[in-house]
Design a protein around this motif. Structure first.
Motif, PDB file in Angstrom:
ATOM      1  N   ILE A   1      39.934  46.122  24.533  1.00  0.00           N
ATOM      2  CA  ILE A   1      40.740  45.634  23.415  1.00  0.00           C
ATOM      3  C   ILE A   1      42.236  45.700  23.712  1.00  0.00           C
ATOM      4  CG2 ILE A   1      41.269  45.977  20.953  1.00  0.00           C
ATOM      5  CD1 ILE A   1      38.428  44.875  21.567  1.00  0.00           C
ATOM      6  N   SER A   2      42.688  46.872  24.212  1.00  0.00           N
ATOM      7  CA  SER A   2      44.127  47.006  24.375  1.00  0.00           C
ATOM      8  C   SER A   2      44.655  46.137  25.509  1.00  0.00           C
ATOM      9  CB  SER A   2      44.503  48.460  24.592  1.00  0.00           C
ATOM     10  OG  SER A   2      44.035  48.845  25.854  1.00  0.00           O
ATOM     11  N   GLU A   3      43.752  45.822  26.444  1.00  0.00           N
ATOM     12  CA  GLU A   3      44.215  44.947  27.518  1.00  0.00           C
ATOM     13  C   GLU A   3      43.924  43.488  27.230  1.00  0.00           C
ATOM     14  OE1 GLU A   3      42.795  46.095  31.279  1.00  0.00           O
ATOM     15  OE2 GLU A   3      43.626  48.109  31.184  1.00  0.00           O
ATOM     16  N   ALA A   4      43.652  43.194  25.945  1.00  0.00           N
ATOM     17  CA  ALA A   4      43.354  41.807  25.608  1.00  0.00           C
ATOM     18  C   ALA A   4      44.527  40.902  25.976  1.00  0.00           C
ATOM     19  CB  ALA A   4      43.052  41.687  24.128  1.00  0.00           C
ATOM     20  N   HIS A   5      45.700  41.515  26.122  1.00  0.00           N
ATOM     21  CA  HIS A   5      46.881  40.706  26.462  1.00  0.00           C
ATOM     22  C   HIS A   5      46.926  40.323  27.922  1.00  0.00           C
ATOM     23  CE1 HIS A   5      48.634  40.864  22.540  1.00  0.00           C
ATOM     24  NE2 HIS A   5      48.322  42.154  22.487  1.00  0.00           N
ATOM     25  N   SER A   6      46.047  40.934  28.703  1.00  0.00           N
ATOM     26  CA  SER A   6      46.091  40.550  30.111  1.00  0.00           C
ATOM     27  C   SER A   6      44.714  40.094  30.581  1.00  0.00           C
ATOM     28  CB  SER A   6      46.585  41.724  30.958  1.00  0.00           C
ATOM     29  OG  SER A   6      45.708  42.800  30.769  1.00  0.00           O
ATOM     30  N   LEU A   7      44.149  39.153  29.838  1.00  0.00           N
ATOM     31  CA  LEU A   7      42.840  38.610  30.225  1.00  0.00           C
ATOM     32  C   LEU A   7      43.001  37.636  31.393  1.00  0.00           C
ATOM     33  CD1 LEU A   7      41.465  37.691  26.674  1.00  0.00           C
ATOM     34  CD2 LEU A   7      40.752  39.616  28.089  1.00  0.00           C
ATOM     35  N   SER A   8      41.908  37.500  32.156  1.00  0.00           N
ATOM     36  CA  SER A   8      41.882  36.414  33.147  1.00  0.00           C
ATOM     37  C   SER A   8      41.231  35.222  32.480  1.00  0.00           C
ATOM     38  CB  SER A   8      41.036  36.820  34.355  1.00  0.00           C
ATOM     39  OG  SER A   8      41.660  37.864  35.007  1.00  0.00           O
ATOM     40  N   ILE A   9      42.024  34.160  32.275  1.00  0.00           N
ATOM     41  CA  ILE A   9      41.528  33.022  31.495  1.00  0.00           C
ATOM     42  C   ILE A   9      41.503  31.766  32.363  1.00  0.00           C
ATOM     43  CG2 ILE A   9      41.995  31.531  29.488  1.00  0.00           C
ATOM     44  CD1 ILE A   9      43.393  33.903  28.186  1.00  0.00           C
ATOM     45  N   ALA A  10      40.375  31.042  32.270  1.00  0.00           N
ATOM     46  CA  ALA A  10      40.349  29.710  32.899  1.00  0.00           C
ATOM     47  C   ALA A  10      40.604  28.702  31.790  1.00  0.00           C
ATOM     48  CB  ALA A  10      38.999  29.472  33.534  1.00  0.00           C
ATOM     49  N   LEU A  11      41.496  27.779  32.053  1.00  0.00           N
ATOM     50  CA  LEU A  11      41.865  26.804  31.018  1.00  0.00           C
ATOM     51  C   LEU A  11      41.482  25.406  31.498  1.00  0.00           C
ATOM     52  CD1 LEU A  11      43.402  26.074  28.399  1.00  0.00           C
ATOM     53  CD2 LEU A  11      45.507  26.065  29.764  1.00  0.00           C
ATOM     54  N   LEU A  12      40.608  24.748  30.762  1.00  0.00           N
ATOM     55  CA  LEU A  12      40.183  23.388  31.115  1.00  0.00           C
ATOM     56  C   LEU A  12      40.681  22.439  30.028  1.00  0.00           C
ATOM     57  CD1 LEU A  12      38.430  21.358  32.748  1.00  0.00           C
ATOM     58  CD2 LEU A  12      36.509  22.042  31.325  1.00  0.00           C
ATOM     59  N   GLU A  13      41.591  21.541  30.412  1.00  0.00           N
ATOM     60  CA  GLU A  13      42.185  20.625  29.411  1.00  0.00           C
ATOM     61  C   GLU A  13      42.556  19.336  30.127  1.00  0.00           C
ATOM     62  OE1 GLU A  13      43.014  20.722  25.837  1.00  0.00           O
ATOM     63  OE2 GLU A  13      43.230  18.661  26.623  1.00  0.00           O
ATOM     64  N   LYS A  14      41.992  18.213  29.609  1.00  0.00           N
ATOM     65  CA  LYS A  14      42.234  16.959  30.344  1.00  0.00           C
ATOM     66  C   LYS A  14      43.616  16.368  30.071  1.00  0.00           C
ATOM     67  CE  LYS A  14      39.737  13.954  27.088  1.00  0.00           C
ATOM     68  NZ  LYS A  14      39.432  14.993  26.133  1.00  0.00           N
ATOM     69  N   ASP A  15      44.166  16.676  28.890  1.00  0.00           N
ATOM     70  CA  ASP A  15      45.492  16.117  28.579  1.00  0.00           C
ATOM     71  C   ASP A  15      46.581  16.952  29.265  1.00  0.00           C
ATOM     72  OD1 ASP A  15      47.311  14.429  26.942  1.00  0.00           O
ATOM     73  OD2 ASP A  15      47.883  16.427  26.191  1.00  0.00           O
ATOM     74  N   PRO A  16      47.369  16.344  30.204  1.00  0.00           N
ATOM     75  CA  PRO A  16      48.313  17.117  31.018  1.00  0.00           C
ATOM     76  C   PRO A  16      49.372  17.837  30.185  1.00  0.00           C
ATOM     77  CG  PRO A  16      48.234  14.793  31.725  1.00  0.00           C
ATOM     78  CD  PRO A  16      47.362  14.913  30.546  1.00  0.00           C
ATOM     79  N   ASP A  17      49.871  17.195  29.115  1.00  0.00           N
ATOM     80  CA  ASP A  17      50.914  17.844  28.297  1.00  0.00           C
ATOM     81  C   ASP A  17      50.355  19.099  27.618  1.00  0.00           C
ATOM     82  OD1 ASP A  17      52.662  15.937  29.049  1.00  0.00           O
ATOM     83  OD2 ASP A  17      52.429  14.701  27.234  1.00  0.00           O
ATOM     84  N   THR A  18      49.187  18.915  26.973  1.00  0.00           N
ATOM     85  CA  THR A  18      48.577  20.069  26.284  1.00  0.00           C
ATOM     86  C   THR A  18      48.294  21.181  27.283  1.00  0.00           C
ATOM     87  OG1 THR A  18      47.447  18.404  24.960  1.00  0.00           O
ATOM     88  CG2 THR A  18      46.769  20.679  24.632  1.00  0.00           C
ATOM     89  N   LEU A  19      47.836  20.770  28.487  1.00  0.00           N
ATOM     90  CA  LEU A  19      47.519  21.763  29.522  1.00  0.00           C
ATOM     91  C   LEU A  19      48.769  22.584  29.857  1.00  0.00           C
ATOM     92  CD1 LEU A  19      45.267  22.655  31.611  1.00  0.00           C
ATOM     93  CD2 LEU A  19      46.382  21.153  33.234  1.00  0.00           C
ATOM     94  N   ALA A  20      49.897  21.883  30.058  1.00  0.00           N
ATOM     95  CA  ALA A  20      51.130  22.573  30.450  1.00  0.00           C
ATOM     96  C   ALA A  20      51.615  23.518  29.355  1.00  0.00           C
ATOM     97  CB  ALA A  20      52.202  21.536  30.783  1.00  0.00           C
ATOM     98  N   ILE A  21      51.578  23.013  28.108  1.00  0.00           N
ATOM     99  CA  ILE A  21      52.096  23.838  26.990  1.00  0.00           C
ATOM    100  C   ILE A  21      51.215  25.082  26.793  1.00  0.00           C
ATOM    101  CG2 ILE A  21      52.501  23.872  24.497  1.00  0.00           C
ATOM    102  CD1 ILE A  21      52.993  20.804  24.751  1.00  0.00           C
ATOM    103  N   THR A  22      49.893  24.864  26.801  1.00  0.00           N
ATOM    104  CA  THR A  22      48.991  26.002  26.568  1.00  0.00           C
ATOM    105  C   THR A  22      49.128  27.024  27.685  1.00  0.00           C
ATOM    106  OG1 THR A  22      47.477  24.344  25.698  1.00  0.00           O
ATOM    107  CG2 THR A  22      46.636  26.571  25.866  1.00  0.00           C
TER     108      THR A  22
END
Ligand code: ADP
Length: 527
Positions: free
Chosen positions: A401-422
């Motif tokens: 829980i306390s390390e929820a701020h340092s998760l390893s996240i894979a981000l899949l997003e086809k829209d390049p702008d949304t991908l960059a912002i997220t």
């Protein structure tokens, strides 16, 4: 069981009863002997107390007709001797006396007399009273005889039960210790069939191998059930309690039952389990397998779901179906060994052991088990599994829980702008992010890397296949957070795989931030 080896039939002794008459007046003795002569009883005579005691010990009469007033030892004294002696206490004593006052009668009965006749006596009365005592003696002997028979039978039953227990234990022990050797050929058969299947191209042969596969599956199921029972009987199963992430287990179960549910047109869903629990992974899996297999078997249409509720220190795992339901009168009986409800509309075969195993395993793990069901209205089986105790929980969850701020996240997003912002947002919050725009690159990039969460846009059913592939490659059920548009969201009923949540676009960053708080760092919680 034959009676011939036991005590002689007491009724046979009726006409051979022995009566001892004690009186210091010889004419009384003769008169009484005359009165009893036609009865067939053996008659003994004594003129004083000493002689009476001698004959009582040597001849063991059934009844003594005893005068009270005699020279030397009187009748009361004789009675007292007889009643205080283990050899003679059971002899019925009838006092015969001219002392007709009530005190003497009471004294006689207190000393243990069976009856009291006043002198002068009527011969018929004496005869009737003697007969009554003889009858009572016979009844008592009968009771003793039957009691003895019952005791012998009880002893034999105990011996048979003990022998049956020993044999059953030996059988269970044999099954339990040979389980590995017995499973091995079945496992080999399964692998050989797989190899054969990959080499067969001829269609009719493929149908044949498919049939063999079904038979092997049925055999394995029966086999596992019998081995489970014998291992439980032989008390061979010892739970190994661990801290578990149920999402990983849910993923394995979904893999196992998805085809079965699909073939029947049922929706199979698993909710996301937010907290780790304490249980034995393989025994818990066995319980859930049995409950899920039943839920699918006894449901013709609708759904089977696994969801969770929290209750004090327990997590309730709810296996719910929209199937045929169970009448209240049967709800406890279905947990008995070999009990099956005769339901002709459901052409299913089974041994009636599945729920018995579930009950015994749940008891072994000390996981309370409940059922809620209505006939024709579906069933819910509820298994309560304890959360990790406070101190362990701190260790297990603090990182999560306390390390929820340092998760390893894979981000899949086809829209390049949304991908960059997220990507920027997530990195600002301290997460390590692998961002990809195309599903194909996701598998390539992640095959070597553990992640705690996949954030994905939902495109079509291929996305779901991709997630299954990704989970298989990772070897664990990585949770998925779908961030998706309204139109895709309308199709989100298709998102029926375990460990998924949906956030609708456009996503409020605060909601995304909050949502991320609930994801543990899987790598640490899986250790
Ligand atoms: P089996 O399924 O091999 O008959 P079980 O011990 O698993 O044996 O179940 C006992 C009986 O309980 C079954 O025969 C069935 O009638 C009933 N039962 C079990 N689970 C369900 C369920 N989910 N819905 C309706 N009936 C069920």
């Amino acid at each position: 069981m034959s009676n011939s080896t036991h005590a002689p039939d007491p009724l046979a002794t009726f006409s051979t009863a022995t009566i001892l008459i004690v009186d210091d007046h010889p004419e009384n003795l003769q008169l009484l002997a005359y009165c009893l002569k036609d009865t067939g009883y053996t008659i003994l005579l004594a003129e004083d107390g000493e002689q009476c005691l001698d004959l009582a010990h040597s001849e063991k009469p059934d009844v003594i007709l005893l005068d009270i007033i005699m020279p030397g030892m009187d009748g009361f004294e004789v009675c007292s001797h007889l009643k205080n002696n283990a050899q003679t206490w059971h002899i019925a004593i009838i006092f015969l006396s001219a002392l007709s006052n009530i005190e003497n009668k009471i004294k006689g009965f207190r000393l243990g007399a069976a009856d009291y006749i006043n002198k002068p006596f009527q011969l018929e009365e004496v005869l009737a009273r003697v007969n009554t005592q003889v009858h009572l003696r016979i009844l008592r002997k009968q009771l003793e005889h039957q009691n003895q028979l019952l005791q012998e039978q009880a002893k034999q039953l105990q011996q048979s039960a003990q022998q049956a227990r020993t044999e059953s234990r030996a059988k269970s022990h044999f099954m339990a210790i040979s389980s590995h050797d017995l499973r091995q050929p079945l496992h080999a058969l399964s692998l050989l069939l797989e190899t054969l299947n990959s080499k067969v191209e001829h269609r009719p042969l493929l149908v044949l191998t498919q049939r063999i596969r079904q038979s092997i599956n049925a055999l394995s199921h029966l086999f596992n059930t019998l081995l489970d029972v014998s291992q439980l009987d032989a008390q061979k199963i010892k739970p190994h309690i661990e801290i578990l992430d149920l999402n990983t287990l849910a993923y394995q179960l979904q893999e196992e039952f998805a085809t079965q549910a699909q073939e029947k047109g049922l929706t199979l869903t698993f909710a996301y389990c937010p907290k780790p629990v304490c249980s034995d992974p393989s025994l818990l899996k066995r319980i859930l397998q049995n409950l899920l297999s039943n839920a699918i078997r006894y449901t013709q249409q609708g759904s089977v779901s696994v969801s969770y509720t929290e209750q004090d220190e327990y997590l309730n795992i709810i296996i719910q179906d929209t199937g045929i339901g169970i009448a209240e009168a049967q709800q406890q009986r279905i947990f008995e060994e070999f009990y099956r409800i005769d339901n002709s509309t459901m052409a299913t075969s089974g041994l009636g052991l599945g729920l018995n195993i579930v009950k015994r395993l749940a008891a072994l793990l000390q996981h309370p088990l409940h059922i809620q069901s209505r006939l024709n209205n579906g069933s819910s089986f509820i298994l309560s599994v304890p959360y990790v105790p406070a101190t362990d929980s701190e260790i297990a969850l603090s990182t999560a829980i306390s390390e929820a701020h340092s998760l390893s996240i894979a981000l899949l997003e086809k829209d390049p702008d949304t991908l960059a912002i997220t990507l920027e947002l997530l990195e600002d919050w301290g997460h390590h992010v692998i961002a990809v725009a195309h599903p194909d690159s996701l598998l390539k990039t992640l095959s070597q890397q553990d992640i705690d969460l996949l954030i994905s846009d939902f495109q079509d059913s291929d996305t779901l296949k991709l997630i299954q592939q990704l989970r298989t490659a990772l070897g664990y059920a990585v949770p998925v957070l779908f961030v998706t548009s309204e139109t895709a969201l309308q199709r989100s009923t298709e998102i029926t795989i375990s460990g998924t949540k949906v956030l609708a676009k456009p996503v409020n960053p605060d909601h995304l931030y909050d949502a991320l708080q609930s994801y543990p760092k899987l790598k640490s919680s899986r250790l």
